[in-house]
Design an enzyme around this catalytic site. Structure first.
Site, PDB file in Angstrom:
ATOM      1  N   ILE A   1       0.841  -1.192   0.000  1.00 18.13           N
ATOM      2  CA  ILE A   1       0.000   0.000   0.000  1.00 18.13           C
ATOM      3  C   ILE A   1       0.882   1.251   0.000  1.00 18.13           C
ATOM      4  CG2 ILE A   1      -1.916  -1.164   1.138  1.00 18.13           C
ATOM      5  CD1 ILE A   1      -1.047   0.370   3.712  1.00 18.13           C
ATOM      6  N   CYS A   2       0.233   2.398  -0.097  1.00 29.74           N
ATOM      7  CA  CYS A   2       0.948   3.673  -0.133  1.00 29.74           C
ATOM      8  C   CYS A   2       1.858   3.798   1.074  1.00 29.74           C
ATOM      9  CB  CYS A   2      -0.032   4.843  -0.129  1.00 29.74           C
ATOM     10  SG  CYS A   2      -0.787   5.104  -1.726  1.00 29.74           S
ATOM     11  N   PRO A   3       3.017   4.371   0.921  1.00 27.99           N
ATOM     12  CA  PRO A   3       3.550   4.969  -0.321  1.00 27.99           C
ATOM     13  C   PRO A   3       4.424   4.028  -1.138  1.00 27.99           C
ATOM     14  CG  PRO A   3       4.949   5.561   1.524  1.00 27.99           C
ATOM     15  CD  PRO A   3       3.904   4.626   2.057  1.00 27.99           C
TER      16      PRO A   3
ATOM     17  N   HIS B   1      -3.393  -1.755  -5.718  1.00 26.08           N
ATOM     18  CA  HIS B   1      -3.709  -0.654  -4.800  1.00 26.08           C
ATOM     19  C   HIS B   1      -4.165   0.553  -5.631  1.00 26.08           C
ATOM     20  CE1 HIS B   1      -3.599   1.552  -1.105  1.00 26.08           C
ATOM     21  NE2 HIS B   1      -2.663   2.380  -1.508  1.00 26.08           N
TER      22      HIS B   1
ATOM     23  N   ARG C   1       1.057  13.252   3.920  1.00 24.40           N
ATOM     24  CA  ARG C   1       2.314  12.605   3.563  1.00 24.40           C
ATOM     25  C   ARG C   1       2.814  13.042   2.181  1.00 24.40           C
ATOM     26  NH1 ARG C   1       0.753   7.095   2.500  1.00 24.40           N
ATOM     27  NH2 ARG C   1       0.210   8.052   0.536  1.00 24.40           N
TER      28      ARG C   1
END
Lengths: 71, 411
Positions: free
Chosen positions: A9-11, A36, B69
């Site tokens: 998943i992110c990032p 994702h 982020r």
């Protein structure tokens, strides 16, 4: 070069795609495999910034992003 | 294949298996809603809000963690701009709702439900802890809830971590309360600026941050990329298919998603109280702690603060206000993901990602407990309520995200 980031998943999908683009030599294309969806929002802008084209292919809940260097 | 060709193909594919299953879940959710209407008339409507929140979050790929982020990691403000748009409309709406609840400004008092908390170092520290947690866990509390609906197994683990974090804040809350909260002022802008001043300053600040985000984006070399347009429709069938494609299969434009979430939040406040998800997870944590015979001290000050904490849910037996919101988010997101054909049970390949989700979750729980709310309750609902603590918490989130990035780069 294949970058299989399924399950990540992110990032991470974006970070690994950017890493691959920076490492790529010559005209080598990069294939990013992801499941994702947000990666479809984060990878293309980074690719454009680094001078790469993006084509997205969907196969169910998985996506294949083909990154090629702009001529 | 061009994006246009892809979308045309998707339109022609018609109803896939996942789409049909999504419709079935929606029918089930509707029946459940009718049951709530018969049994819990006071809070049945909250279920509809929960479902709508989950659907919009999923369709908008709307992630509060990425908003903070990605500003630092990528120089990208896509989701942050959506959040700011949502805050802008919610500020106007909340002002009307709060004015309806109590038109006269009484010193020392705030309208019912407004998340105006003691403002002090604890507010900033809570934001920082939460910000680190959301980057490590890859999502905030709401984000992990809607990811649960999309089939992310790690998000279920993150929720377990959150419950541990809420237990830890339960054990340490009284220390924080005495040292850093009890005597701190609750700063509600209309107290000093009046209604018009409070709203104007908040809207102005949101606009300034929006401009800063655009400046930040252009500085890092990111241009805007309009999404490829859908092929023009000629017949009614074509047009309806294109509409369905835009609503159910393509991601919702992030500004649209943000504004919709902001409006939903206004209506939710009008019907009950502002959006928040942390208090309910805290209640789950409390329930498990009770089962494990873990004893907490009586939490100080809780009856004096609004916001998301263990005692904040309107309880009607098993089903609470928070359970309908949080459960609605999971199910609404499941519907959205299925309709879009994006549902998949996703299991991280590396074991350490589970530890990452669990650890991030603990920080999320602790931060949201200390902050009396998460990115939703203590930020997305606090800024529009003209509460200064919403801005300070957001500053903490940004600092925490910056620190969290240093951590995830090494994991």
């Amino acid at each position: 070069m294949k970058v299989d980031v399924r399950g990540e998943i992110c990032p991470y999908p974006m970070m690994k795609a950017v890493e691959a683009m920076k490492k790529a030599r010559g005209d080598e294309a990069i294939e990013v495999l992801t499941d994702h969806p947000p990666a479809l929002e984060t990878i293309p802008p980074q690719a454009h910034r680094l001078g790469w084209e993006v084509a997205v292919h969907q196969n169910g809940a998985e996506w294949r992003l083909v990154l090629t260097k702009k001529k | 294949m061009s994006a246009e060709a892809v979308s045309t193909r998707a339109v022609r594919q018609g109803l896939s298996g996942q789409t049909l299953f999504g419709l079935l879940v929606l029918v089930g959710a509707t029946l459940l809603g009718l049951y709530f209407r018969a049994r819990l008339p006071g809070i049945a409507l909250i279920w509809v809000f929960g479902l709508a929140f989950g659907f919009v979050l999923q369709r908008g790929r709307f992630c509060f963690a990425s908003a903070f982020r990605d500003l630092f990691l990528l120089g990208e403000g896509r989701v942050m701009k959506g959040i700011l748009a949502g805050l802008f409309v919610a500020t106007l709406g909340f002002a009307l709702v709060m004015y309806t609840y109590s038109p006269s400004i009484v010193p020392g008092r705030v309208p019912q439900g407004a998340p105006v908390f003691p403002l002090g170092p604890a507010t900033l520290i809570a934001g920082i802890i939460f910000g680190i947690g959301m980057v490590i866990a890859g999502g905030c509390i709401g984000g992990n809830l809607y990811r649960m609906g999309e089939g992310y197994v790690a998000s279920w683990v993150a929720v377990i971590g959150m419950m541990v974090g809420f237990s830890l804040i339960g054990l340490t809350w009284n220390w924080w309360w005495r040292v850093a909260m009890e005597t701190m002022p609750r700063v509600w802008l209309p107290h000093t600026l009046g209604w018009v001043g409070g709203v104007a300053v908040t809207l102005g600040a949101i606009a300034i941050v929006f401009l800063l985000v655009i400046w930040w984006e252009s500085r890092s070399g990111l241009g805007s990329r309009p999404p490829p347009a859908l092929p023009p429709g000629r017949t009614l069938g074509d047009r309806l298919a294109a509409m369905g494609e835009g609503l159910f299969r393509r991601p919702l434009p992030v500004i649209t998603a943000g504004v919709t979430l902001g409006l939903l939040n206004v209506f939710l406040y009008l019907f009950s109280r502002p959006w928040g998800v942390a208090g309910e997870v805290w209640r789950w944590s409390d329930w498990f702690a009770g089962k494990l015979s873990i004893q907490y001290p009586e939490l100080l000050g809780m009856d004096a603060v609004e916001g998301c904490h263990v005692g904040s849910s309107v309880t009607q037996g098993f089903f609470t206000w928070g359970l309908l919101v949080n459960g609605g988010i999971v199910v609404g997101s499941l519907v959205g993901a299925l309709m879009a054909g994006e549902f998949k049970v996703r299991v991280p390949k590396q074991r350490r990602r589970f530890a990452q989700s669990l650890g991030g979750g603990v920080l999320l729980g602790y931060g949201a407990g200390l902050g009396l709310g998460c990115t939703l309750g203590a930020f997305f609902s606090a800024v529009p309520a003209l509460a200064l603590n919403g801005w300070v918490f957001a500053g903490g989130l940004a600092l925490g995200a910056l620190a969290g990035i240093q951590v995830v780069r090494r994991l």
